[in-house]
Design an enzyme around this catalytic site. Structure first.
Site, short mmCIF file in Angstrom:
data_model
loop_
_atom_site.label_atom_id
_atom_site.label_comp_id
_atom_site.label_asym_id
_atom_site.label_seq_id
_atom_site.Cartn_x
_atom_site.Cartn_y
_atom_site.Cartn_z
N ASP A 1 54.84 92.43 152.31
CA ASP A 1 56.05 92.04 153.05
C ASP A 1 56.44 90.62 152.67
O ASP A 1 55.59 89.82 152.29
CB ASP A 1 55.78 92.06 154.56
CG ASP A 1 55.83 93.47 155.15
OD1 ASP A 1 56.26 94.41 154.47
OD2 ASP A 1 55.42 93.61 156.33
N ARG B 1 61.36 96.39 147.59
CA ARG B 1 62.10 96.76 148.81
C ARG B 1 63.14 95.65 149.03
O ARG B 1 62.80 94.47 149.05
CB ARG B 1 61.16 96.80 150.02
CG ARG B 1 61.91 96.98 151.33
CD ARG B 1 61.08 96.56 152.54
NE ARG B 1 59.92 97.37 152.78
CZ ARG B 1 58.82 96.91 153.38
NH1 ARG B 1 58.72 95.66 153.78
NH2 ARG B 1 57.79 97.71 153.57
N GLY C 1 66.63 90.20 155.48
CA GLY C 1 65.82 89.01 155.80
C GLY C 1 65.79 88.82 157.31
O GLY C 1 66.85 88.86 157.95
N ALA C 2 64.59 88.62 157.85
CA ALA C 2 64.44 88.64 159.31
C ALA C 2 64.11 87.28 159.93
O ALA C 2 64.07 87.15 161.14
CB ALA C 2 63.33 89.63 159.68
N THR D 1 67.46 99.12 155.34
CA THR D 1 68.50 98.65 156.25
C THR D 1 68.88 99.75 157.23
O THR D 1 68.74 100.93 156.92
CB THR D 1 69.75 98.19 155.45
OG1 THR D 1 70.74 97.72 156.38
CG2 THR D 1 70.35 99.29 154.60
N HIS D 2 69.38 99.32 158.41
CA HIS D 2 69.92 100.28 159.39
C HIS D 2 71.43 100.21 159.38
O HIS D 2 72.09 100.81 160.23
CB HIS D 2 69.41 99.94 160.80
CG HIS D 2 67.95 99.70 160.85
ND1 HIS D 2 67.38 98.46 160.75
CD2 HIS D 2 66.93 100.58 160.92
CE1 HIS D 2 66.07 98.57 160.78
NE2 HIS D 2 65.77 99.85 160.87
N ARG E 1 62.62 91.65 166.47
CA ARG E 1 63.51 92.81 166.70
C ARG E 1 64.51 92.50 167.81
O ARG E 1 65.68 92.85 167.73
CB ARG E 1 62.72 94.07 167.07
CG ARG E 1 61.75 94.56 166.01
CD ARG E 1 62.41 95.12 164.76
NE ARG E 1 62.93 94.18 163.79
CZ ARG E 1 62.21 93.52 162.86
NH1 ARG E 1 60.94 93.69 162.76
NH2 ARG E 1 62.82 92.71 162.01
#
Ligand SMILES: Cc1cc2nc3c(=O)[nH]c(=O)nc-3n(C[C@H](O)[C@H](O)[C@H](O)COP(=O)(O)OP(=O)(O)OC[C@H]3O[C@@H](n4cnc5c(N)ncnc54)[C@H](O)[C@@H]3O)c2cc1C
Length: 283
Positions: free
Chosen positions: A109, A160, A164-165, A202-203, A265
């Site tokens: 990750d 992947r 970016g979070a 991605t969502h 999240r």
């Protein structure tokens, strides 16, 4: 204050691997592959990092024994990156020896920008030795990502792509969603055109539709790339991907160290706060 696990249940599959197995089996039966993530980050001592590598290694064995269609995703800070780079590399290679032995796969990750260069450097060394058993993540929001994508795609790496979070400054990363989506499309094009099996994580319907259209217009077979989503977010869409003949993989986090993941999240989408609250009300 320690929050009870019930809060995280929406996004985290269980606190133990045993608890998570039935969920993996259910996904697999629907034609959805899994990548398991044992939650945790930023280990500061060698005893914990050593133990983490043992747990990961055991996890690869357990997945193999249970005949699950699942790989694992790991974070280098859980394997000692904050302690010493060479030590972290040794730990990663120990895990990759097991992945190779079992013909499995480990995805590294991507964490916050303090770690980007070191993660890429370690990945490149690992890739030269373990090839198809190791992959990496590129975050579309980082200004540096075009150079990284081009270099890694040139090596034939398994990548992947995600937005970016982590919270990054504007010096380091794009801040605006329109710009991030444009970067995602640019990098997705490079990956779809030049690599053998890119993963689109991605969502975002706008990006998903774009990937479907681009691959269809350019005769890129559905079986030559994969959509990835996070556990608890868009299960019906994942099932639909599988029915439509696309490869679909769900990222399934589990473990007791769920708070930082859970917080990311909640921070990235206000609807996720509502999801959690509605789950609590239904209980
Ligand atoms: C498999 C996977 C692995 C990841 N690995 C990493 C990693 O290694 N490092 C890292 O930094 N980040 C990682 N991420 C997180 C990623 O960087 C983003 O933070 C996260 O995916 C949110 O961006 P998004 O594109 O999914 O959608 P968002 O930007 O959150 O949402 C954009 C739009 O998508 C739609 N949408 C989003 N969620 C939903 C939903 N639940 N239901 C319906 N519509 C929705 C909405 O229209 C929304 O406006 C990963 C993500 C995935 C899916």
């Amino acid at each position: 204050m320690k929050l009870p696990f019930a809060f995280a249940r929406r996004f985290v599959a269980g606190e133990t691997f045993q608890e998570t197995i039935p969920k993996i089996i259910t996904f697999n039966k629907k034609g959805i592959r899994v990548t398991l993530d044992l939650l945790g980050e930023n280990v500061k001592d060698k005893t914990t990092a050593d133990k983490t590598v043992d747990v990961y290694t055991g996890l690869l064995e357990d997945i193999h024994t249970a005949n699950l269609t699942s790989t694992i995703s790991i974070k280098l800070t859980m394997m000692g990156l904050d302690i010493d780079e060479d030590y972290c590399k040794e730990n990663l290679f120990r895990l990759l020896d097991k992945a190779k032995e079992l013909d499995s796969f480990v995805r590294i990750d991507m964490e916050g920008s303090d770690y980007t260069q070191r993660t890429i450097d370690i990945f490149k060394e690992a890739f030269s030795e373990y090839e198809k058993h190791v992959g990496i993540v590129i975050q579309a929001y980082l200004h540096r990502s075009r150079k990284d994508i081009e270099e890694l795609a040139g090596l034939g790496a398994d990548i992947r792509l995600c937005k970016g979070a982590y919270k990054e400054s504007k010096r380091i990363a794009l801040q605006n969603m329109t710009d991030i989506r444009e970067a995602f499309r640019d990098y997705a094009k490079i990956l779809l055109d030049q690599t053998t099996f890119p993963r689109m994580a991605t969502h975002d319907d706008e990006l998903i539709e774009w990937v479907k259209q681009y691959t269809s217009e350019n005769n890129i077979p559905k079986k030559q790339f994969e959509f990835q989503m996070l556990y608890g977010l868009r299960e019906e869409t994942m099932e639909q991907f599988a029915r439509q003949g696309y490869n679909a993989r769900v990222y399934v986090p589990y473990g007791t160290m769920w708070f930082p993941y859970f917080k990311r999240r909640l921070m990235e989408r206000k609807e996720n706060i509502w999801f959690v609250l509605s789950t609590m009300v239904k209980k």
